[in-house]
Design an enzyme around this catalytic site. Structure first.
Site, mmCIF file in Angstrom:
data_model
loop_
_atom_site.group_PDB
_atom_site.id
_atom_site.type_symbol
_atom_site.label_atom_id
_atom_site.label_comp_id
_atom_site.label_asym_id
_atom_site.label_seq_id
_atom_site.Cartn_x
_atom_site.Cartn_y
_atom_site.Cartn_z
ATOM 1 N N ARG A 108 0.870 -1.189 0.000
ATOM 2 C CA ARG A 108 0.000 0.000 0.000
ATOM 3 C C ARG A 108 0.901 1.232 0.000
ATOM 4 N NH1 ARG A 108 -5.400 1.385 3.447
ATOM 5 N NH2 ARG A 108 -6.140 -0.060 1.861
ATOM 6 N N ASP A 130 -17.286 7.124 -1.874
ATOM 7 C CA ASP A 130 -16.065 7.005 -1.060
ATOM 8 C C ASP A 130 -15.837 8.367 -0.411
ATOM 9 O OD1 ASP A 130 -13.651 6.113 -0.001
ATOM 10 O OD2 ASP A 130 -12.548 6.176 -1.889
ATOM 11 N N HIS A 168 -7.360 0.809 -6.387
ATOM 12 C CA HIS A 168 -7.574 -0.056 -5.216
ATOM 13 C C HIS A 168 -8.236 -1.354 -5.712
ATOM 14 C CE1 HIS A 168 -7.886 -1.300 -1.220
ATOM 15 N NE2 HIS A 168 -8.782 -0.467 -0.721
ATOM 16 N N ARG A 189 -13.721 -8.762 1.490
ATOM 17 C CA ARG A 189 -12.280 -8.543 1.262
ATOM 18 C C ARG A 189 -11.510 -9.822 1.601
ATOM 19 N NH1 ARG A 189 -10.139 -3.312 1.392
ATOM 20 N NH2 ARG A 189 -8.243 -4.422 0.796
ATOM 21 N N CYS A 242 -16.366 1.471 0.294
ATOM 22 C CA CYS A 242 -15.197 0.659 0.658
ATOM 23 C C CYS A 242 -14.840 0.782 2.133
ATOM 24 C CB CYS A 242 -14.004 1.016 -0.219
ATOM 25 S SG CYS A 242 -13.419 2.713 -0.026
ATOM 26 N N GLN A 249 -10.087 -4.010 -3.403
ATOM 27 C CA GLN A 249 -11.417 -3.607 -2.952
ATOM 28 C C GLN A 249 -12.468 -3.962 -3.997
ATOM 29 O OE1 GLN A 249 -12.267 -1.966 0.157
ATOM 30 N NE2 GLN A 249 -14.248 -2.699 -0.570
HETATM 31 N N1 NVA Z 1 -10.023 6.621 -1.526
HETATM 32 C C1 NVA Z 1 -9.675 6.185 -0.187
HETATM 33 C C2 NVA Z 1 -9.895 4.723 -0.029
HETATM 34 C C3 NVA Z 1 -9.591 4.195 1.349
HETATM 35 C C4 NVA Z 1 -9.778 2.710 1.464
HETATM 36 C C5 NVA Z 1 -8.230 6.552 0.098
HETATM 37 O O1 NVA Z 1 -7.392 6.355 -0.780
HETATM 38 O O2 NVA Z 1 -7.941 7.022 1.195
HETATM 39 N N1 CP Z 2 -11.305 -0.268 2.370
HETATM 40 C C1 CP Z 2 -10.049 -0.314 2.838
HETATM 41 O O1 CP Z 2 -9.097 -0.528 2.084
HETATM 42 O O2 CP Z 2 -9.915 -0.111 4.171
HETATM 43 P P1 CP Z 2 -8.572 0.121 4.970
HETATM 44 O O3 CP Z 2 -8.020 1.472 4.573
HETATM 45 O O4 CP Z 2 -8.983 0.066 6.421
HETATM 46 O O5 CP Z 2 -7.577 -0.957 4.629
#
Ligand code: NVA
Ligand code: CP
Length: 303
Positions: free
Chosen positions: A104, A222, A131, A290, A262, A134
């Site tokens: 990540r 989101d 992502h 997930r 998500c 997800q």
């Molecule tokens: N768009 C959000 C998704 C979090 C799971 C982010 O990147 O923070």
């Molecule tokens: N939806 C998701 O990826 O959640 P986290 O940021 O908690 O991993």
């Protein structure tokens, strides 16, 4: 089998995607049974996090363990990565210890760099642009709710972010049409729109959430400010006024429309508490999926 990565959904064919979603359903049904498969026995998978995570970390840790492998999580800032060790060197080093890496990060190019220098499968656990893990869970959830993906209409209400981009590629791979409603200045990246269209995505764009939601089978959104955009929160709250998924917007969708997010969600911003906690909300199944979807992905890449 040659080395496979999962950077975006474009790393899978439509047939492979169906195989993974079917596998996810089978693993979900088999969970806790004596016959539960452990195809990754003896392996180790690293989870390397440069951003916060609850679901991604936990679902991968539990899933890797349940498949018979060992997860090990590295919070990047607490490692030598946080002190400037080059990603290229980290990729080579990790490849000597573990059988796969969930990563990540911020810029998507860092996922590409890790893939270039690693000799084990790399899974994108979220980048600024995508992502994909997800979306595997989201598509599994839509199939559970609707029995299919092909021919459905999904409405994305909100930021043109990593999730929106992944929904665009999902449209191409799974054959549903996607309407995207974002305010001016917060639309999806044109380069990713072009790529998704070349892959066969069915996309329409509007700045009106009501137009996007009309008759849709799935409404999804989101956060307005993603990780790394915290300082833009106030400006974004102003720009996204009118983009909340609330009861009135859901009422414009199909009678049996479902709501997905998500998570984490901000009730009162991108979604009202009423919708988030309604019967139409499938967000808890989505979060649980997930686990199942990523286990099927791990079996596909490492099994
Ligand atoms: N768009 C959000 C998704 C979090 C799971 C982010 O990147 O923070
Ligand atoms: N939806 C998701 O990826 O959640 P986290 O940021 O908690 O991993």
């Amino acid at each position: 089998m040659s080395l496979r990565h999962f950077r975006t959904l474009d790393d899978l064919s439509s047939e492979e995607l169906t195989t993974i979603l079917d596998g996810a359903d089978a693993l979900k049904a088999a969970r806790g049974k004596m016959t539960f498969p452990r195809p990754l026995e003896g392996k180790t998978v690293a989870i390397v996090l440069e951003k916060a995570s609850t679901r991604t970390r936990l679902s991968f840790e539990v899933g890797i363990h349940e498949l018979g492998a060992m997860p090990t999580t590295l919070i990047a800032k607490d490692t030598q990565m946080g002190r400037g060790e080059p990603l290229e060197d980290t990729a080579r080093m990790l490849s000597g210890y573990v059988h796969g890496v969930v990563y990540r990060t911020f810029g998507h190019e860092k996922v590409e760099t890790l893939c270039e220098y690693a000799s084990v499968p790399i899974i994108n656990g979220l980048s600024d642009d995508y992502h994909p893990c997800q979306l595997l869970a989201d598509m599994q959830t839509v199939r559970e709710a609707k029995g299919r993906l092909e021919g459905l209409t999904v409405a994305w209400i909100g930021d043109g972010n990593n999730m929106a981009h992944s929904w665009m590629l999902a449209s191409a791979k799974a054959g549903f049409s996607l309407r995207i409603a974002s305010p001016e200045g917060y639309q999806v990246k044109p380069s990713i729109v072009e790529a998704a269209k070349r892959m066969g995505a069915q996309l329409t764009f509007t700045e009106d959430p009501k137009e996007a939601a009309a008759g849709a089978d799935v409404i999804t959104t989101d956060v307005w400010a993603s990780m790394g955009q915290e300082e833009e929160q106030k400006a974004r709250e102003a720009a996204f006024a009118g983009f909340q998924v609330d009861g009135a917007l859901m009422a414009r969708a199909a009678d049996d429309a479902i709501f997905l997010h998500c998570l984490p969600a901000h009730r009162g911003e991108e979604v009202s508490a009423e919708v988030m906690d309604s019967e139409a909300s499938w967000v808890w199944a989505e979060a649980e999926n997930r686990l199942h979807a990523q286990k099927a992905l791990l079996v596909h890449l490492l099994g």
